[in-house]
Design an enzyme around this catalytic site. Structure first.
Site, PDB file in Angstrom:
ATOM      1  CG  ASP A  22      -2.210   1.100   1.161  1.00  0.00           C
ATOM      2  OD1 ASP A  22      -2.474   1.202   0.106  1.00  0.00           O
ATOM      3  OD2 ASP A  22      -2.342   1.685   2.092  1.00  0.00           O
ATOM      4  N   GLY A  23       0.483   2.242  -0.549  1.00  0.00           N
ATOM      5  CA  GLY A  23       0.932   3.294  -0.551  1.00  0.00           C
ATOM      6  C   GLY A  23       0.185   4.551  -0.072  1.00  0.00           C
ATOM      7  CD  GLU A  60      -2.017   2.713  -3.442  1.00  0.00           C
ATOM      8  OE1 GLU A  60      -1.481   1.630  -3.338  1.00  0.00           O
ATOM      9  OE2 GLU A  60      -2.845   3.199  -2.582  1.00  0.00           O
ATOM     10  CG  ASP A  83      -5.922  -0.148  -1.165  1.00  0.00           C
ATOM     11  OD1 ASP A  83      -4.840   0.306  -2.241  1.00  0.00           O
ATOM     12  OD2 ASP A  83      -5.723   0.016  -0.224  1.00  0.00           O
ATOM     13  CG  HIS A 125      -9.780   1.611   4.847  1.00  0.00           C
ATOM     14  ND1 HIS A 125      -8.839   1.976   5.677  1.00  0.00           N
ATOM     15  CD2 HIS A 125      -9.390   2.569   3.847  1.00  0.00           C
ATOM     16  CE1 HIS A 125      -7.786   2.865   5.316  1.00  0.00           C
ATOM     17  NE2 HIS A 125      -8.281   3.154   4.063  1.00  0.00           N
ATOM     18  CG  ASP A 135      -4.082   2.111   5.418  1.00  0.00           C
ATOM     19  OD1 ASP A 135      -4.179   2.861   4.419  1.00  0.00           O
ATOM     20  OD2 ASP A 135      -4.513   2.175   6.731  1.00  0.00           O
TER      21      ASP A 135
END
Lengths: 162, 162
Positions: A22-23, A60, A83, A125, A135
């Site tokens: 994740d970024g 990302e 995501d 989320h 995250d």
RNA sequence: AGACACCAUGUUGC
DNA sequence: GCAACATGGTGTCT
């Protein structure tokens, strides 16, 4: 975006490397951070790094790049779990990159060096523990400059931790 | 496209059917959903349906088609309220359809069976309650497969609800 | 080049 | 829950 059907899909097998990434940035554009969780069997590696100033999409993509560079065995199947519909789209060729062209090409070439890479889109989320973890790593890296590069072993059910 | 002046415009009269409609997809292309609100006097009908995979514009056209098929009295004036400049354009002949030709023709023929059809363009997400409602229906239909087909009565000001 | 729509992600505020 | 902003994409037309 389009979610793949998750439930009926076969896993990539016991020897697959799972790359959760994740970024994040603080503001967009803003200071970026990446979070990566690599899993291979019962071993996990966690990476967090601040990566300078840029956009959410660059963060990302950079998380995926950073994770892939950590994998030596390019013959093993890799499942990239992200995501970011954008990152998966431009890397899989479904979307055409007009921005971030150099970065996209660099990661695409990295991917081409692997024998078997699959993408798995997850909703941000939505409760997936690994996604939540990367995250948090990415957010801490972006916000506080947090950095880590740690090995970790998964707990074995029924066996008490030391 | 320019918005029409809304306030000073004459309504289609007390006997008109108002057809508020919206289409949505999760991703474009992606799984589509439609939302429809039909109003005739104090009666309303709400429709939500997932309609398979396609593009945003197909979803918008399909919402109009689905709403029109619900109207039996083809002699009544109908006001189609949509936020899709594309759908209104190709159906009214102001734009020429190069894509979705079959669908456009099908809806156009449907329209030709009515005595008096007018289009009314509204801006999406500009606070119009009916448009917001069909938008939510369409999004839920696309995202969760939500489906409904319910009658409803408008509240009468000053009269408490049961 | 413009318009409208449909999304995804990242943030900010209440 | 509700606003707002930015970065990126497609579907369609003029």
């Amino acid at each position: 975006m389009e979610s793949e059907a998750v439930a009926p899909r076969a896993s990539a097998g016991p020897d697959a490397v799972y790359l959760f990434c994740d970024g994040a940035c603080r503001g967009n554009p803003g200071p970026m951070g990446i979070g990566v969780l690599l899993r291979y069997g019962r071993a996990e590696k966690l990476i967090a790094e601040p990566i300078g100033r840029g956009t959410s999409n660059v963060a990302e993509l950079s998380a995926i790049e950073r994770g892939l560079r950590e994998i030596r065995r390019r013959d093993l199947p890799v499942v990239i779990v992200s995501d970011s519909s954008y990152a998966i789209g431009v890397l899989s060729g479904r979307l055409r990159a007009h921005a971030n062209v150099d970065l996209v090409r660099r990661v695409a070439e990295l991917i081409a060096g692997f024998k078997d890479i699959r993408f798995r889109r997850v909703r941000g989320h939505a409760g997936m523990p690994e996604n939540e973890e990367v995250d948090r790593l990415a957010v801490r890296a972006a916000a506080e400059g947090f950095r880590c590069d740690d090995l970790r072993s998964l707990p074995i059910p029924g066996v008490p931790e030391p």
